[in-house]
Scaffold this active site. Structure first.
Site, mmCIF file in Angstrom:
data_model
loop_
_atom_site.group_PDB
_atom_site.id
_atom_site.type_symbol
_atom_site.label_atom_id
_atom_site.label_comp_id
_atom_site.label_asym_id
_atom_site.label_seq_id
_atom_site.Cartn_x
_atom_site.Cartn_y
_atom_site.Cartn_z
ATOM 1 N N GLU A 257 -42.085 -52.638 -10.345
ATOM 2 C CA GLU A 257 -43.538 -52.859 -10.277
ATOM 3 C C GLU A 257 -43.848 -54.354 -10.140
ATOM 4 O O GLU A 257 -44.699 -54.767 -9.368
ATOM 5 C CB GLU A 257 -44.211 -52.268 -11.521
ATOM 6 N N GLN B 51 -45.926 -41.601 -23.349
ATOM 7 C CA GLN B 51 -46.290 -40.216 -23.689
ATOM 8 C C GLN B 51 -45.500 -39.694 -24.889
ATOM 9 O O GLN B 51 -46.052 -38.988 -25.737
ATOM 10 C CB GLN B 51 -46.048 -39.296 -22.482
HETATM 11 C C1 LIG Z 1 -43.614 -53.923 -19.219
HETATM 12 C C2 LIG Z 1 -43.605 -52.490 -19.686
HETATM 13 C C3 LIG Z 1 -44.052 -51.493 -18.830
HETATM 14 C C4 LIG Z 1 -44.068 -50.173 -19.251
HETATM 15 N N1 LIG Z 1 -44.527 -49.200 -18.389
HETATM 16 C C5 LIG Z 1 -44.610 -47.934 -18.810
HETATM 17 C C6 LIG Z 1 -45.174 -46.926 -17.964
HETATM 18 O O1 LIG Z 1 -45.576 -47.201 -16.829
HETATM 19 N N2 LIG Z 1 -45.264 -45.662 -18.466
HETATM 20 C C7 LIG Z 1 -44.822 -45.346 -19.723
HETATM 21 O O2 LIG Z 1 -44.945 -44.195 -20.135
HETATM 22 N N3 LIG Z 1 -44.285 -46.266 -20.529
HETATM 23 C C8 LIG Z 1 -44.170 -47.545 -20.108
HETATM 24 N N4 LIG Z 1 -43.630 -48.498 -20.939
HETATM 25 C C9 LIG Z 1 -43.087 -48.084 -22.232
HETATM 26 C C10 LIG Z 1 -44.200 -47.895 -23.243
HETATM 27 O O3 LIG Z 1 -45.078 -48.998 -23.225
HETATM 28 C C11 LIG Z 1 -43.571 -47.700 -24.609
HETATM 29 O O4 LIG Z 1 -42.770 -46.552 -24.557
HETATM 30 C C12 LIG Z 1 -44.632 -47.553 -25.689
HETATM 31 O O5 LIG Z 1 -45.386 -48.733 -25.792
HETATM 32 C C13 LIG Z 1 -43.991 -47.211 -27.026
HETATM 33 O O6 LIG Z 1 -44.998 -47.097 -27.975
HETATM 34 P P1 LIG Z 1 -44.707 -47.482 -29.507
HETATM 35 O O7 LIG Z 1 -45.967 -47.205 -30.231
HETATM 36 O O8 LIG Z 1 -43.447 -46.854 -29.943
HETATM 37 O O9 LIG Z 1 -44.422 -49.047 -29.460
HETATM 38 P P2 LIG Z 1 -45.378 -50.219 -29.015
HETATM 39 O O10 LIG Z 1 -46.432 -49.747 -28.088
HETATM 40 O O11 LIG Z 1 -44.463 -51.296 -28.559
HETATM 41 O O12 LIG Z 1 -46.101 -50.656 -30.371
HETATM 42 C C14 LIG Z 1 -45.392 -51.220 -31.443
HETATM 43 C C15 LIG Z 1 -46.392 -51.950 -32.302
HETATM 44 O O13 LIG Z 1 -45.753 -52.311 -33.493
HETATM 45 C C16 LIG Z 1 -46.078 -53.651 -33.811
HETATM 46 N N5 LIG Z 1 -44.949 -54.172 -34.588
HETATM 47 C C17 LIG Z 1 -43.659 -54.252 -34.227
HETATM 48 N N6 LIG Z 1 -42.917 -54.746 -35.235
HETATM 49 C C18 LIG Z 1 -43.767 -54.976 -36.256
HETATM 50 C C19 LIG Z 1 -43.601 -55.498 -37.569
HETATM 51 N N7 LIG Z 1 -42.394 -55.872 -38.058
HETATM 52 N N8 LIG Z 1 -44.678 -55.614 -38.359
HETATM 53 C C20 LIG Z 1 -45.916 -55.263 -37.917
HETATM 54 N N9 LIG Z 1 -46.122 -54.761 -36.673
HETATM 55 C C21 LIG Z 1 -45.050 -54.619 -35.866
HETATM 56 C C22 LIG Z 1 -46.239 -54.323 -32.463
HETATM 57 O O14 LIG Z 1 -47.052 -55.493 -32.572
HETATM 58 C C23 LIG Z 1 -46.896 -53.226 -31.665
HETATM 59 O O15 LIG Z 1 -48.305 -53.289 -31.749
HETATM 60 C C24 LIG Z 1 -43.609 -49.830 -20.541
HETATM 61 C C25 LIG Z 1 -43.155 -50.837 -21.409
HETATM 62 C C26 LIG Z 1 -43.164 -52.159 -20.976
HETATM 63 C C27 LIG Z 1 -42.676 -53.247 -21.898
#
Ligand SMILES: Cc1cc2nc3c(=O)[nH]c(=O)nc-3n(C[C@H](O)[C@H](O)[C@H](O)COP(=O)(O)OP(=O)(O)OC[C@H]3O[C@@H](n4cnc5c(N)ncnc54)[C@H](O)[C@@H]3O)c2cc1C
Length: 438
Positions: free
Chosen positions: A174, A319
């Site tokens: 992308e 998702q």
């Molecule tokens: C550049 C990029 C592009 C992507 N594109 C896609 C896509 O097109 N489609 C798709 O489905 N997925 C995509 N993904 C993957 C998707 O974004 C992740 O799978 C998703 O964000 C996971 O969600 P999560 O809640 O597990 O983690 P995250 O969304 O990463 O959230 C984690 C949160 O925890 C907080 N955190 C972490 N450690 C600590 C701590 N020690 N103390 C307090 N807070 C903390 C962070 O600040 C963050 O807000 C992409 C990821 C990236 C990096």
């Protein structure tokens, strides 16, 4: 009777989904995040390539949850968990390792970059995971054009205008596509000494194809599209070295001032905090109800969790995180109000997409495989739908239409947060003759 205390760590896709599912729960919910915003990571590359501004892909968590009367949002970095005492420790700018007690804990701390054991690459090849990363990448890209324009010696222009992306998963593809469109449309008439269209964009991947998680035919059409946009795709070789002068791949040195890491991710240290079993990547192994074995009050969800379905680990995508967060919230709610627990968690795959430049995407869902404009329209609609607020949806939609029609971007500012570092980097770049020669 005192209300149960629920702590959610992380306000990303999984943590926010859990908080939303707990909105009506008679409990005291604390959501702790180290940033004050929920970030829509799938559009980070659009901030890095100047299409969108940072505020168009991030929203204060506090404002998203403002109507959740049972929820308190805390800005702090969680540093550990004491499973026996049932408390988490967090630090903020004021205090260190403050304990907060919980009855239920949801760890949704996501992932960060993995340099596959080469942490020394980080200095020269920043990743793309946070808003700060995207701004830093944007600064780097825009600065490269400025340095080239200011450089009288045309022999140095090629090195300054070589952009390398390491990793050809969705983020790398992308980013490469967006960069190719950026240099060949928006920037094409803005400079006098250089022709931005001559910029070399190189996408390097260890695997033998781009987008390895997609079918072979979609990955072929994505590669073809990238090449039509002028991106050089190098497959089947890992990068041996990354330093201030560029990279070494398959024994060849390629000089570049701008290398961006779009390869591996590593989970948060949740597994270490809990001292429980993890998979090879370090993600916490969870059970079908998303709890940690032996601790029915601790849930781990999203990118930092590992769960197999149909014999395969669930992917680290938004998702999965949303559906797991929602499930954990619902299960806790049912326990608190004394309702029966839902059945085991089951992920419903709505498909995967990746966009490759203007008006082109690949889409794969079940047996359906699509590439081209229709896939891109679907990509645009789905991404708009998943932005956190209606104001973001409207703002991003208008920006996309504007950019599509005029080629103009939302944010081409070089925002220099660290004046001294910038001055030093600029000075280093000017006095280093070795950079030009390799
Ligand atoms: C550049 C990029 C592009 C992507 N594109 C896609 C896509 O097109 N489609 C798709 O489905 N997925 C995509 N993904 C993957 C998707 O974004 C992740 O799978 C998703 O964000 C996971 O969600 P999560 O809640 O597990 O983690 P995250 O969304 O990463 O959230 C984690 C949160 O925890 C907080 N955190 C972490 N450690 C600590 C701590 N020690 N103390 C307090 N807070 C903390 C962070 O600040 C963050 O807000 C992409 C990821 C990236 C990096």
């Amino acid at each position: 009777m005192a209300k149960p205390k629920i702590i959610i760590v992380g306000g990303g896709f999984a943590g926010l989904a859990a908080a939303k599912a707990l909105r009506k729960t008679p409990a005291k919910v604390d959501l702790i995040d180290r940033t004050n915003h929920h970030l829509f990571q799938p559009l980070l590359y659009e901030v890095a390539t100047s299409v969108l501004t940072p505020s168009q892909i991030a929203t204060p968590i506090r404002s998203i949850l403002r109507n959740h009367k049972n929820t308190t949002v805390i800005l702090g970095e969680v540093t550990g968990v004491d499973k026996d005492q049932k408390c988490v420790f967090f630090s903020d700018a004021d205090r260190q390792n403050v304990p907060i007690a919980y009855d239920y804990l949801v760890l949704a701390t996501g992932a960060s970059h993995s340099y596959f054991g080469h942490n020394e690459f980080a200095e020269y090849a920043p990743g793309l995971k946070s808003l700060a990363d995207a701004e830093a990448a944007r600064n780097k890209i825009l600065q490269a054009f400025e340095l080239a324009e200011a450089e009288e010696d045309p022999s140095r222009h090629r090195d300054l205008l070589t952009f390398i992306l390491v990793g050809a998963g969705p983020t790398g593809v992308e980013m490469a596509g967006a960069l190719a469109v950026f240099v060949r449309t928006t920037l094409k008439s803005d400079f006098r000494r250089i022709d931005p269209r001559s910029a070399r964009i190189l996408l390097v991947n260890m695997a033998s194809r781009v987008l390895p998680s997609f079918s072979e035919s979609l990955s072929k059409s994505a590669k073809q599209r990238l090449e039509n946009l002028g991106v050089e795709v190098r497959l089947g070789h890992s990068v041996d070295q990354i330093d201030a002068d560029g990279i070494v791949v398959a024994g060849e040195r390629i000089a570049s001032k701008t290398v961006i890491w779009t390869a591996g991710v590593a989970p948060s240290p949740a597994g270490k905090w809990l001292n429980v079993e993890t998979d090879r990547a370090g993600r916490v192994r969870i059970q079908k109800d998303l709890t940690v074995p032996g601790h029915s009050e601790i849930f781990v969800v999203g990118d930092t969790a590992s769960l197999d379905q149909n014999g395969k680990p669930l992917p680290g995508v938004a998702q999965v995180a949303i559906q797991q967060g929602r499930y954990a919230g619902k299960l806790i709610h049912n326990r608190v109000v004394g309702s029966p627990a839902p059945g085991p968690f089951s992920y419903f795959d709505k498909g995967t997409m990746a966009v490759v430049g203007k008006g082109f995407a690949v889409l794969q869902t079940g047996k359906v495989q699509l590439s081209g404009f229709l896939a891109w329209l679907t990509w645009a609609v789905v991404h708009l739908q998943f932005l956190a607020t209606s104001s973001l949806r409207l703002s991003v939609f208008l920006q996309w239409v504007w950019t599509y029609v005029t080629g103009q971007r939302g944010d081409r500012l070089i925002v220099n947060h660290h004046g001294a570092e910038y001055a030093k980097a600029a000075a280093d770049a000017t006095i280093k003759p070795a950079f030009a020669g390799r």
